[in-house]
Every structure is written in structure tokens, then in C-alpha cells.
Design a protein around this motif. Sequence first.
Motif, PDB file in Angstrom:
ATOM      1  N   GLN A 111      47.646 -35.989 -23.635  1.00  0.00           N
ATOM      2  CA  GLN A 111      48.601 -36.030 -22.535  1.00  0.00           C
ATOM      3  C   GLN A 111      48.187 -36.982 -21.414  1.00  0.00           C
ATOM      4  OE1 GLN A 111      49.264 -31.940 -21.238  1.00  0.00           O
ATOM      5  NE2 GLN A 111      49.173 -31.225 -23.355  1.00  0.00           N
ATOM      6  N   PHE A 112      46.874 -37.095 -21.165  1.00  0.00           N
ATOM      7  CA  PHE A 112      46.411 -37.880 -20.022  1.00  0.00           C
ATOM      8  C   PHE A 112      45.407 -38.968 -20.378  1.00  0.00           C
ATOM      9  CE2 PHE A 112      47.742 -33.809 -18.258  1.00  0.00           C
ATOM     10  CZ  PHE A 112      48.555 -34.216 -17.208  1.00  0.00           C
ATOM     11  N   GLY A 113      44.959 -39.065 -21.641  1.00  0.00           N
ATOM     12  CA  GLY A 113      43.893 -39.981 -21.987  1.00  0.00           C
ATOM     13  C   GLY A 113      42.540 -39.367 -21.665  1.00  0.00           C
ATOM     14  N   TYR A 114      41.476 -39.947 -22.226  1.00  0.00           N
ATOM     15  CA  TYR A 114      40.159 -39.315 -22.067  1.00  0.00           C
ATOM     16  C   TYR A 114      39.645 -39.410 -20.641  1.00  0.00           C
ATOM     17  CZ  TYR A 114      38.295 -44.095 -22.715  1.00  0.00           C
ATOM     18  OH  TYR A 114      38.031 -45.435 -22.604  1.00  0.00           O
ATOM     19  N   ASN A 115      39.941 -40.491 -19.922  1.00  0.00           N
ATOM     20  CA  ASN A 115      39.547 -40.566 -18.514  1.00  0.00           C
ATOM     21  C   ASN A 115      40.501 -39.782 -17.620  1.00  0.00           C
ATOM     22  OD1 ASN A 115      37.164 -42.083 -18.629  1.00  0.00           O
ATOM     23  ND2 ASN A 115      38.289 -44.007 -18.812  1.00  0.00           N
ATOM     24  N   GLY A 116      41.781 -39.794 -17.956  1.00  0.00           N
ATOM     25  CA  GLY A 116      42.740 -38.997 -17.190  1.00  0.00           C
ATOM     26  C   GLY A 116      42.443 -37.519 -17.276  1.00  0.00           C
ATOM     27  N   THR A 117      41.949 -37.077 -18.445  1.00  0.00           N
ATOM     28  CA  THR A 117      41.577 -35.676 -18.610  1.00  0.00           C
ATOM     29  C   THR A 117      40.428 -35.306 -17.682  1.00  0.00           C
ATOM     30  OG1 THR A 117      42.354 -35.625 -20.886  1.00  0.00           O
ATOM     31  CG2 THR A 117      40.719 -33.974 -20.259  1.00  0.00           C
ATOM     32  N   GLN A 411      36.875 -42.543 -28.267  1.00  0.00           N
ATOM     33  CA  GLN A 411      38.189 -42.672 -27.635  1.00  0.00           C
ATOM     34  C   GLN A 411      38.524 -44.083 -27.177  1.00  0.00           C
ATOM     35  OE1 GLN A 411      40.504 -39.836 -27.108  1.00  0.00           O
ATOM     36  NE2 GLN A 411      39.135 -39.362 -28.815  1.00  0.00           N
ATOM     37  N   GLU A 412      37.535 -44.954 -27.038  1.00  0.00           N
ATOM     38  CA  GLU A 412      37.777 -46.248 -26.409  1.00  0.00           C
ATOM     39  C   GLU A 412      38.837 -47.069 -27.135  1.00  0.00           C
ATOM     40  OE1 GLU A 412      34.957 -44.845 -26.867  1.00  0.00           O
ATOM     41  OE2 GLU A 412      34.105 -44.639 -24.862  1.00  0.00           O
ATOM     42  N   ASN A 413      38.924 -46.941 -28.451  1.00  0.00           N
ATOM     43  CA  ASN A 413      39.904 -47.701 -29.227  1.00  0.00           C
ATOM     44  C   ASN A 413      40.803 -46.787 -30.062  1.00  0.00           C
ATOM     45  OD1 ASN A 413      38.981 -50.422 -28.498  1.00  0.00           O
ATOM     46  ND2 ASN A 413      37.126 -49.854 -29.620  1.00  0.00           N
ATOM     47  N   GLY A 414      40.877 -45.520 -29.682  1.00  0.00           N
ATOM     48  CA  GLY A 414      41.641 -44.559 -30.462  1.00  0.00           C
ATOM     49  C   GLY A 414      43.100 -44.499 -30.044  1.00  0.00           C
ATOM     50  N   ALA A 415      43.838 -43.620 -30.725  1.00  0.00           N
ATOM     51  CA  ALA A 415      45.278 -43.498 -30.484  1.00  0.00           C
ATOM     52  C   ALA A 415      45.597 -42.959 -29.098  1.00  0.00           C
ATOM     53  CB  ALA A 415      45.897 -42.591 -31.552  1.00  0.00           C
ATOM     54  N   TYR A 416      44.659 -42.206 -28.529  1.00  0.00           N
ATOM     55  CA  TYR A 416      44.921 -41.580 -27.233  1.00  0.00           C
ATOM     56  C   TYR A 416      44.213 -42.309 -26.082  1.00  0.00           C
ATOM     57  CZ  TYR A 416      46.475 -37.810 -30.312  1.00  0.00           C
ATOM     58  OH  TYR A 416      47.114 -37.073 -31.282  1.00  0.00           O
ATOM     59  N   ARG A 417      43.933 -43.590 -26.247  1.00  0.00           N
ATOM     60  CA  ARG A 417      43.243 -44.327 -25.189  1.00  0.00           C
ATOM     61  C   ARG A 417      44.188 -44.700 -24.049  1.00  0.00           C
ATOM     62  NH1 ARG A 417      44.523 -47.751 -29.195  1.00  0.00           N
ATOM     63  NH2 ARG A 417      45.480 -49.743 -28.690  1.00  0.00           N
ATOM     64  N   PHE A 418      45.512 -44.874 -24.349  1.00  0.00           N
ATOM     65  CA  PHE A 418      46.510 -45.284 -23.363  1.00  0.00           C
ATOM     66  C   PHE A 418      46.054 -46.564 -22.659  1.00  0.00           C
ATOM     67  CE2 PHE A 418      47.208 -40.735 -24.017  1.00  0.00           C
ATOM     68  CZ  PHE A 418      48.569 -40.705 -24.273  1.00  0.00           C
ATOM     69  N   VAL A 419      45.823 -46.521 -21.329  1.00  0.00           N
ATOM     70  CA  VAL A 419      45.401 -47.714 -20.586  1.00  0.00           C
ATOM     71  C   VAL A 419      44.047 -47.427 -19.956  1.00  0.00           C
ATOM     72  CG1 VAL A 419      45.955 -49.357 -18.754  1.00  0.00           C
ATOM     73  CG2 VAL A 419      47.804 -48.298 -20.075  1.00  0.00           C
ATOM     74  N   GLY A 420      42.990 -47.960 -20.550  1.00  0.00           N
ATOM     75  CA  GLY A 420      41.654 -47.711 -20.025  1.00  0.00           C
ATOM     76  C   GLY A 420      41.275 -46.243 -20.001  1.00  0.00           C
ATOM     77  N   GLY A 421      41.866 -45.458 -20.917  1.00  0.00           N
ATOM     78  CA  GLY A 421      41.569 -44.032 -20.950  1.00  0.00           C
ATOM     79  C   GLY A 421      42.454 -43.191 -20.046  1.00  0.00           C
ATOM     80  N   PHE A 422      43.404 -43.818 -19.359  1.00  0.00           N
ATOM     81  CA  PHE A 422      44.337 -43.103 -18.483  1.00  0.00           C
ATOM     82  C   PHE A 422      45.753 -43.261 -19.031  1.00  0.00           C
ATOM     83  CE2 PHE A 422      40.830 -44.172 -15.662  1.00  0.00           C
ATOM     84  CZ  PHE A 422      40.642 -43.006 -14.952  1.00  0.00           C
TER      85      PHE A 422
END
Length: 488
Positions: A111-117, A411-422
Motif C-alpha cells: 500500500q505504501f512501499g517499503y519506505n512509506g511503510t 524491495q529496491e527493485n521489486g513490484a512494491y518499490r513504487f517511487v524510491g520505496g514510497f
Amino acid sequence: MSDTTIRNGVSFEETDSNVAAYRDAAERGDAPILPSERLWGFWEFTYANSALAIATWAFLIGGSVGLFVGPKEGIAAIVIGNIIGVVLTALATTCMTGRYGVEQFVALRSQFGYNGTRLVYVLAVVVLTMGWLAVLAMMFGRSIDGLIALSDGGQASPTGIKMMISAILAILVTWFVVAKGPTSIKFFNMVISPALVILMGVMLYLILSKHSFGELMTLPALDPPFEDKHLNFIIAVEVNLAAGFSWWPYIGNLARLTKNERTAFWPNILGIFGAAALGEIVGLLAAVALGESDPTIWMTKIAGPAVGVVALLFVAFANMTSMANILYTSIVGLRQVGTESVRRIPWGTILFLFCLIPLGLVVFYPQMYDGFFIFLVWTSALNSALAGIGIADYFFLRGQKLDMRELHAPQENGAYRFVGGFNPIGLVALAAGFGVYVWIFNPQTLASLSVFKFVTASIPSCVVAGLVHYGLSRRFATGKGWGGYPGN
């Protein structure tokens, strides 16, 4: 010889050592838990989350309701607010974790990316836990201050130096205990929770022995802020919506231990809602019957010195176990979503750093306790929006399908990376829901728009955040290939 196995979407070589490593990773949240390895059926999960919901803060919330409305309206507000908040929160969190056995904040990467989370975790868990630690510590301090007053025949001083020293001591002892490792979760479930039910029953019996049920239903609110009774009632509903939504950071990870999706969802109605509502109703009736919303004061009034001493001692001890529980789970989660530099901080050090803000609140802002419902309602501005986003994303955008490989892979290049992890869409939706909330209702001043009396603030926040997330994701995420949504 080894076989390649896929467990909840995560592939690995099935040797004895790898199976053990997988189980360890699942316990930490680094891998999903298999249905065959989960602990709880319907009644086990009902008991587990009942134990979580039966806590001394329920007395505080019920007493706060009594500031706005009398018992008849208050019981209605408790039931309406809690059931709506708990159902929406459970839909947003427990269904996906119960189906996949995935850790809640790992699932939130979708929902938010790994950094957004990580950002959401700090806002929704760390800030909430710091506030609760301060409030529970001050409740502990007031209990000790009341005990001293009862023993020497003096006058209690709820904001005095004895309260402050006791509250500081409570935080430091909690830090020391958790730094040593034990969490008190099992003890809390097995001993404290049933004892709190007994305490609630005793308090209710004492109240009804002095006031008939009919008399209680006619008692007025303690300190209604407005002449408009409808507005006071909706504020009481909003306080209980906030109480229901406040479970958002916690119940998802409990549900990942359940056998299946239905078992993850329905026990919340009996457990979280039922237990919390019971404690709140006792707190409400005691508050209006005795003219005091603070349980550390009304317990001694209704029970007398002897029983009052036992009740206050128990409340103080129960607060300590609750504080240890939420501190431990929050720091475990922080290390799970934190950066490598956060994970390198020694366990005892990060615990102490976390406790600094609660210590500051105890020393410099003890007034927070008497107006703690303001803090509680502020958290709903965030949690209600998060619930709306979760429902929109999991049910309507993804059709209840999550990719376990992508969630647990780098996560850096995965499906849920979105934009820079956000995921900018998720964050915009969160800001929209939060903005709608404070536009309709300001928890700090209780100022509100006229529409608040008909729709509350939490429900519009939840709906707007969900609609913004759904609409923007449908419009932009698919075209840009963000987030692994169907159609990308």
C-alpha cells in the motif's frame, strides 16, 4: 537430498536446517506463517484479543464518555463507536494477515512501499505507543499517590510530586524489565486479564448496590462542553470510534497466528469490541455515579479504603504489564521496519531512547492525563484514514491477492518499490483523510462543522482516504506499472 518447496509463496530448499530457519523467520515476520503452523482457532483468538482489550485504559475511555453524555446516551455511543471502528479496522488488517500469515507491516508495503511503510509505522505505532506509555505511567502514579493518601489519611494530589516520581519510576522499571527480555504477554493473558474482569464485576456490583439501574440511566453528564446534546453525543461517539480505530497497529499481527481468514476477522467482534465495551461501560457508570472520571479516584470512593487499596494496587500492577507489553511489541516492530542503522542500536539503548518522550510528557505535561481523550481522538485522524486505504487497496484494487515472493524479496527493485520505496498515491490519500478529519472536527478545540453531527469525522476520513487511494491508483498506478496491481 533436498526438495524445492514453496511456502506461502516463498521458495526454499527443504532441508531440516532450512525448515527451522524458515520457522524462525516466520516468527520474526520475515516470512509468512503456514496455516498448519498457526496457533489459534476461533475461541483461542477470541480469548487472546479479549485479553488485549480488557485493560485499565477502558476505564479511562468510559470516564471520558461520561464528561459529554449520561449513561443512556453513553452506552449507545460506546456500542456504536466501537463496533464501527473495530469492524473497519479488522477489515483493513486482519483479513490479509489471516489469509496469508504475513506480518502486518510487511503486507503494508503493497500500500505504501517499503519506505512509506516505515513512515506509517513511526506515525501510527511509535507516536501512539509513546502517548499511551505516558498516560499509563501517570495512571500508575495516581494510583500510588492515592494509596499513600489512603494509608496516611492525607489528601491525594493527582498532579503532585508523588504522582510524578511514581510515574517516572514506572517508565524506568518498564524499560529495565523489557531490556532484560521478558514481555509479560503470557502473564498478562493468563492472570491480569481474568483478574480485571473480576475487578470490573466487583465495581459494577458496588455501583448497582448504591444506585438502581433506573437511577443510573437518569444521571446527567459530568461536564458537557456544549448546550447542544446532539453535538455532545456525537463527540462521545467520535471518542469511541477513535477507541475502535486505535487497534489498527496491533490486531493485524495477532491475526496472522489464526487458522484462516474468517477466524482472523470474526473473533474481533466478540473479543476486542465486547471486552473493551464492557470496561468502558463500567468506567462510564462509575464516573457519572460518583462525579469523577478518573478511575484512580472513583475506585476509592465507591469501594472504601480497604477494597480501594486492593483495587489501586491492582490497577498500578496491571498498568505496568500493559506498558511492558506495548513497549516490547513496538520496539520489535521498529527493528523490523527500521533501517540497518536502527537495527544496529543495542536493544537496551533503543528502548531507553524510546522512553525519553514519555518521560518528558510525565514531567512537563501531566495535564495530558485529564484530557487524554484529546490525544486518543487525534490518533483516529490517522488510523481511520489508514483503515480506508487498507480496505480500498486489499479488497477493491487487489481482489484480496498479495504476492508473497515480492513482499519478502529485496524491495529496491521489486513490484512494491513504487517511487524510491514510497507510494505517493497512498501518502496523498493518507494526507487527504487526515485533512478531512481535522477540517470537520478539531480534537484540540472540539470545534466542528455542522456536518459533523450527522457523519462524525472518522467515517468521512476513512471513506475519503479510501476513495482517493482507489481513484488515483486506478488512474495512475496501472499506467506507470506501480505496485503490482492487476493489469500492470
